[in-house]
Write an enzyme that holds these catalytic residues in place. Structure first.
Site, PDB file in Angstrom:
ATOM      1  N   GLN A 238      10.228   3.758 -18.049  1.00 17.84           N
ATOM      2  CA  GLN A 238       9.449   2.905 -17.151  1.00 17.84           C
ATOM      3  C   GLN A 238       9.556   1.434 -17.569  1.00 17.84           C
ATOM      4  O   GLN A 238       9.251   0.548 -16.788  1.00 17.84           O
ATOM      5  CB  GLN A 238       7.980   3.342 -17.164  1.00 17.84           C
ATOM      6  CG  GLN A 238       7.753   4.700 -16.511  1.00 17.84           C
ATOM      7  CD  GLN A 238       6.308   5.142 -16.519  1.00 17.84           C
ATOM      8  OE1 GLN A 238       6.010   6.230 -16.962  1.00 17.84           O
ATOM      9  NE2 GLN A 238       5.393   4.323 -16.027  1.00 17.84           N
ATOM     10  N   ARG A 385      -1.209   7.162 -14.572  1.00 20.39           N
ATOM     11  CA  ARG A 385      -1.557   6.537 -13.288  1.00 20.39           C
ATOM     12  C   ARG A 385      -2.884   5.799 -13.394  1.00 20.39           C
ATOM     13  O   ARG A 385      -3.809   6.010 -12.611  1.00 20.39           O
ATOM     14  CB  ARG A 385      -1.616   7.575 -12.180  1.00 20.39           C
ATOM     15  CG  ARG A 385      -1.335   6.917 -10.827  1.00 20.39           C
ATOM     16  CD  ARG A 385      -1.058   7.895  -9.761  1.00 20.39           C
ATOM     17  NE  ARG A 385      -0.654   7.212  -8.558  1.00 20.39           N
ATOM     18  CZ  ARG A 385       0.038   7.780  -7.604  1.00 20.39           C
ATOM     19  NH1 ARG A 385       0.432   9.014  -7.731  1.00 20.39           N
ATOM     20  NH2 ARG A 385       0.348   7.120  -6.525  1.00 20.39           N
ATOM     21  N   CYS A 386      -2.915   4.963 -14.387  1.00 24.01           N
ATOM     22  CA  CYS A 386      -4.174   4.317 -14.714  1.00 24.01           C
ATOM     23  C   CYS A 386      -3.853   3.102 -15.541  1.00 24.01           C
ATOM     24  O   CYS A 386      -2.954   3.122 -16.355  1.00 24.01           O
ATOM     25  CB  CYS A 386      -5.011   5.297 -15.515  1.00 24.01           C
ATOM     26  SG  CYS A 386      -6.153   4.558 -16.652  1.00 24.01           S
ATOM     27  N   GLU A 761      -2.526   2.906  -8.904  1.00 23.27           N
ATOM     28  CA  GLU A 761      -3.454   3.666  -9.745  1.00 23.27           C
ATOM     29  C   GLU A 761      -4.748   4.004  -9.012  1.00 23.27           C
ATOM     30  O   GLU A 761      -5.412   4.987  -9.343  1.00 23.27           O
ATOM     31  CB  GLU A 761      -3.868   2.841 -10.973  1.00 23.27           C
ATOM     32  CG  GLU A 761      -2.787   1.974 -11.568  1.00 23.27           C
ATOM     33  CD  GLU A 761      -1.726   2.779 -12.255  1.00 23.27           C
ATOM     34  OE1 GLU A 761      -2.091   3.790 -12.860  1.00 23.27           O
ATOM     35  OE2 GLU A 761      -0.548   2.431 -12.166  1.00 23.27           O
TER      36      GLU A 761
HETATM   37  O1  CDP Z   1       3.341  -0.841 -10.723  1.00 21.22           O
HETATM   38  P1  CDP Z   1       3.461   0.101  -9.566  1.00 21.22           P
HETATM   39  O2  CDP Z   1       4.679  -0.098  -8.729  1.00 21.22           O
HETATM   40  O3  CDP Z   1       3.247   1.528  -9.966  1.00 21.22           O
HETATM   41  O4  CDP Z   1       2.168  -0.139  -8.643  1.00 21.22           O
HETATM   42  P2  CDP Z   1       1.819  -1.187  -7.498  1.00 21.22           P
HETATM   43  O5  CDP Z   1       2.079  -2.580  -7.919  1.00 21.22           O
HETATM   44  O6  CDP Z   1       0.429  -0.854  -7.124  1.00 21.22           O
HETATM   45  O7  CDP Z   1       2.820  -0.863  -6.308  1.00 21.22           O
HETATM   46  C1  CDP Z   1       3.043   0.422  -5.802  1.00 21.22           C
HETATM   47  C2  CDP Z   1       3.759   0.286  -4.465  1.00 21.22           C
HETATM   48  O8  CDP Z   1       2.820  -0.138  -3.466  1.00 21.22           O
HETATM   49  C3  CDP Z   1       4.873  -0.737  -4.485  1.00 21.22           C
HETATM   50  O9  CDP Z   1       5.952  -0.345  -3.670  1.00 21.22           O
HETATM   51  C4  CDP Z   1       4.201  -1.944  -3.899  1.00 21.22           C
HETATM   52  O10 CDP Z   1       5.068  -2.871  -3.339  1.00 21.22           O
HETATM   53  C5  CDP Z   1       3.252  -1.337  -2.859  1.00 21.22           C
HETATM   54  N1  CDP Z   1       2.111  -2.232  -2.643  1.00 21.22           N
HETATM   55  C6  CDP Z   1       1.928  -2.855  -1.414  1.00 21.22           C
HETATM   56  O11 CDP Z   1       2.673  -2.581  -0.475  1.00 21.22           O
HETATM   57  N2  CDP Z   1       0.908  -3.765  -1.247  1.00 21.22           N
HETATM   58  C7  CDP Z   1       0.052  -4.040  -2.256  1.00 21.22           C
HETATM   59  N3  CDP Z   1      -0.940  -4.920  -2.105  1.00 21.22           N
HETATM   60  C8  CDP Z   1       0.197  -3.378  -3.499  1.00 21.22           C
HETATM   61  C9  CDP Z   1       1.249  -2.499  -3.669  1.00 21.22           C
END
Ligand code: CDP
Length: 807
Positions: A238, A385-386, A761
């Site tokens: 990761q 996931r946290c 998360e």
């Molecule tokens: O770090 P991780 O990718 O696990 O988590 P995240 O930043 O929460 O994003 C997860 C997915 O959700 C990604 O594809 C982000 O682009 C999308 N996302 C989104 O579309 N809009 C947001 N405000 C937050 C996340």
């Protein structure tokens, strides 16, 4: 001549497929055709295979290891033990939490299934057969698996190597099995608030040991080139750059000679952040043999050795007035870290961000104290996931708020609303030191109540309880509520680093002459859809269609240095870097446009995909034309090309939040439950791709459902793992998984360039207490205060039995 009217700004914006649109996932073209490229798809010429012989004991001295029979098996190339690794100074390795961990058991085994010998063979099956032929003579030692007994005076000492060390990585230790004590908040003021509390509650709220359990287990292929000295590591990482630096430090190899590649990853959930013995052994084996070595963990190994999550035992106290206003929060956490402290937390946070335990409520004072202990269990403590222990404490505060509401005779929703941080209080300084960036909790809760018809549900529940009392039904109805506040986006360098490396993230964008481009980031998708969403940010920022931007992650030779993807940090940190890099490109393009149009830059304005002259919209230069010009006609003195890099150090975390409501029917006689409704409202600020957000919420809620309703990595008193296969570890299929209703509000983050907060998360954080509160809510009328997780049918049945609800 083409008489068609020029497309409007709106039509051009739609074509870009930028932020806010439900762009289809581009990575699914290969995934849905079975054409993903995972570690086990990598086959290099001459590749060998490694497998472990593991400890059958949870705690035992190793008297003798005999590898002769294993080595004699045709096809076996080498068998490594701790003694062999000592020769290259790799018998132990540093953990992310400042501890050290045995790579192969050195003198004694500290948990069941610990790695003892690494067999390398020409074939995976030969390696497995040979691993069985390794003979180990043990001298069994007493075992400690209960964290509450770990610091007893007569407790077996887990870590003899540091038995007499008075200080650990996080301060003084008070017992050989003690790792650290971490405190935050004002103890005196908090104790004073409790001394004069009109009402208070105190409950032990345990979050059982679970496992992130990605479908693709941890694995790697390591290839050492004896001629050039290059070490290439393909792995399910990761955080590929961090792995490169860690390998450079522990193996004393030049970092430029180490190439880490993370191809497609089949789920990570925190399991693939740390470094594991399998990686080290495969690397040593490749260096020794000069051949590539593959190591692939099987399911039992995954569930029982690489990374557990949770195992937090939280004594949670709330002080309140009789009218229902909270006046203080006091929490003590006993954290079971297993045999080595291998928690994946930023350096300064031995208990992660557990000081977000005040949640969504305006506690005037609070105090948190955490003690970490060693036991004879697998190491880990990963952020499943946290965002670093947030899930655990969200469970604690959301259960505790329900328990206090019950004691006060208030509806759990009304009690929460009474104590919410108000919209006008943001940015809000919490009693435990965080500055919440933005929120509108009342609006979110109101929307959730209206969408679910909450008040009517309560009436129905009352009627059901009456019918139950009259003997007309054996089914109870529980309504679970949770209102969580997350803290994601680790993080600001002022308080977040890993092994001394600040937790920024990065993006590099190159726009080619034809107006197409490639973007590379320090993050690494494990299924979150980064290839889709990162291009959407760029599309909106610089007006080039998302389809024309390739997104590449996971190769340390090409991607700018970043700290990787976990803890929903990608959008808050890398998402910001992407916007900032795009803005640099746009700024350069504006200069080129001004030069071409022979006007001052300030006379230009941005319109979706072009710069136009203010007051003269027919005179413009499109981004695509400017890309060409960047390689052909730049202003005198300007460097050609259209590229930019941004390393983004966020000024603060982001604080997404959500209101979840669950309606559950429970058969008292069988303990079987049915989730009738599950409503999840999330606020993650500006939404990049609503479809992907919905997918994230579905996935996270499914994990949360599994945790709350059945998952547990349990140990018997001898330290045998009881939940190390899918026969014993609940993994819901489509049959068990409830239907998810999703909803949202939008409260942008004021400090993020596009106002976005993380979301990945949130559903795991919010759904677990929601399910637990639903189960508990069903039994409140019978006088129950707290039924511990996990809520499998047997335990629910037992709770009903204990409450005298069976005939
Ligand atoms: O770090 P991780 O990718 O696990 O988590 P995240 O930043 O929460 O994003 C997860 C997915 O959700 C990604 O594809 C982000 O682009 C999308 N996302 C989104 O579309 N809009 C947001 N405000 C937050 C996340």
């Amino acid at each position: 001549m083409n008489d068609a009217p020029a497309p409007t700004s709106l039509e051009r914006a739609e074509k870009l497929q930028g932020m806010g649109c439900k762009r289809k996932r581009v990575e699914d073209v290969r995934f849905t055709q079975g054409k993903g490229n995972y570690i086990d798809d990598i086959k290099l010429p001459g590749m060998l295979h490694g497998d472990f012989h593991r400890s059958s004991h949870a705690h035992a001295r190793i008297v003798r290891i005999d590898t002769s029979k294993a080595r004699a098996l045709p096809g076996v190339v080498a068998v490594l033990t701790a003694e062999d690794l000592k020769g290259v100074n790799l018998a132990w390795m540093p953990t992310l939490a400042g501890d050290v961990q045995m790579v192969l058991a050195d003198g004694k085994a500290l948990f069941q299934n610990q790695e003892i010998a690494f067999v390398v063979a020409t074939d995976r099956y030969v390696a497995a057969d040979a691993a069985d032929l390794v003979e180990v003579e043990y001298e069994a030692l007493p075992v400690v698996v209960d964290p509450f007994k770990a610091m007893d005076t007569d407790a077996p000492v887990v870590r003899e190597d540091i038995r007499d060390k008075k200080d650990g990585a996080h301060g003084p230790r008070s017992h050989p099995n003690h790792i650290f004590n971490w405190q935050v908040g004002d103890k005196e003021l908090t104790d004073a608030a409790f001394a004069k509390a009109e009402v208070n509650t105190k409950d032990l709220l345990s979050y059982q040991r679970v496992h992130p359990c990605p479908l693709e287990t941890c694995q790697c292929v390591v290839s050492f080139n004896k001629i050039t000295g290059d070490l290439t590591i393909y792995g399910t990482f990761q955080a590929p750059h961090v792995i490169r630096t860690v390998v450079a430090l522990i193996a004393s190899l030049p970092e430029q000679k180490i190439h880490v590649v993370s191809p497609d990853i089949g789920g990570g959930f925190g399991n693939k952040v740390g470094a594991y013995p399998g990686y080290i052994c495969a690397a040593v084996a490749s260096i020794v043999t000069g051949l590539p070595v593959k190591w692939v963990e099987d399911r039992i190994e995954n569930l029982s050795t690489t990374s557990f999550a949770r195992d937090y035992h939280m004594t949670t106290e709330i002080a309140a007035t009789r009218e229902g206003r909270v006046t203080g929060l006091r929490v003590h956490i006993l954290a079971d870290h297993g045999a080595f402290d291998a928690c994946a937390d930023p350096s300064k946070w031995p208990a992660g961000f557990s000081n977000i335990v005040t949640g969504s409520y305006d506690f005037p004072v609070a105090h948190l104290s955490v003690d970490g202990v060693y036991t004879n269990k697998a190491p880990g403590g990963v952020a499943y996931r946290c965002s670093f222990r947030v899930t655990e404490v969200a469970y604690a505060i959301e259960r505790a708020m329900d328990i206090m509401a019950q004691k006060l005779g208030l509806d759990p929703v009304d009690f929460r609303i009474k104590n919410f941080i108000k919209r006008e209080q943001f940015p809000y300084q919490s009693a435990l030191g965080w500055e919440y960036d933005s929120g509108d909790y009342h609006a979110a809760m109101q929307k959730a109540l209206e969408a679910t018809g909450y008040r009517k549900l309560r009436e129905e529940q009352k009627a059901r309880q009456e019918a139950f009392k009259r003997g007309e039904t054996r089914e109870l109805m529980g309504i679970g509520v949770s209102f969580f506040t997350e803290i994601v986006g680790a993080g600001p360098s002022k308080n977040c680093d890993i092994l001394g490396i600040a937790m920024f993230d990065s993006c590099e964008i190159r726009i080619h002459p034809t107006g197409k481009g490639i973007a590379r980031m320090g993050t690494k998708s494990q299924g979150q859809g980064h290839e889709t969403t990162w291009a959407q940010i760029i599309a909106t920022e610089i007006g080039i269609p998302a389809d024309d931007i390739a997104v590449e992650e996971g190769n340390t030779d090409t991607a700018p240095y970043g700290l990787g993807t976990y803890g929903s940090r990608s959008t808050p940190v890398a998402g910001a870097a992407i916007a900032m890099a795009a803005r640099k490109i746009k700024a350069k393009a504006q200069m080129i446009a001004a030069y071409k149009l022979e006007v001052h830059e300030d006379d230009l304005e941005w319109d979706v995909d072009r710069f136009r002259v203010k007051g003269n919209p027919e005179t413009f230069e499109t981004m695509s034309a400017l890309a060409w010009a960047a390689y052909n006609k730049v202003p005198p003195g300007m460097e050609p090309g259209l590229e930019a890099v941004s390393y983004y150090d966020p000024p603060n975390m982001t604080y997404p939040f959500g209101a979840y409501i669950c309606v559950m029917d429970i058969d008292v006689d069988t303990g079987v439950h049915k989730v009738r409704r599950f409503y999840a409202l999330d606020d993650c600020g500006t939404r990049i791709n609503p479809m992907i957000i919905e997918g994230q919420v579905h996935g996270g809620c499914t994990e949360g459902y599994a945790i709350a309703m059945g998952q547990e990595i349990a140990y018997d008193e001898d330290g045998n793992v009881k939940g190390a296969s899918f026969m014993d570890y609940f993994l819901p299929t489509a049959v068990e998984t409830p239907h998810w209703e999703t909803d949202y509000t939008v409260t942008p983050s004021p400090h993020h360039p596009i106002g976005a907060k993380g979301v990945g998360e949130s559903p795991n954080v919010g759904s677990v207490p929601c399910f637990a509160n639903a189960v508990n809510d069903a039994f409140k009328f019978a006088g129950s205060t707290h039924i511990p997780m996990p809520h499998d049918a047997y335990r629910i049945w037992q709770a009903a039995e204990d409450l005298g609800l069976h005939a």
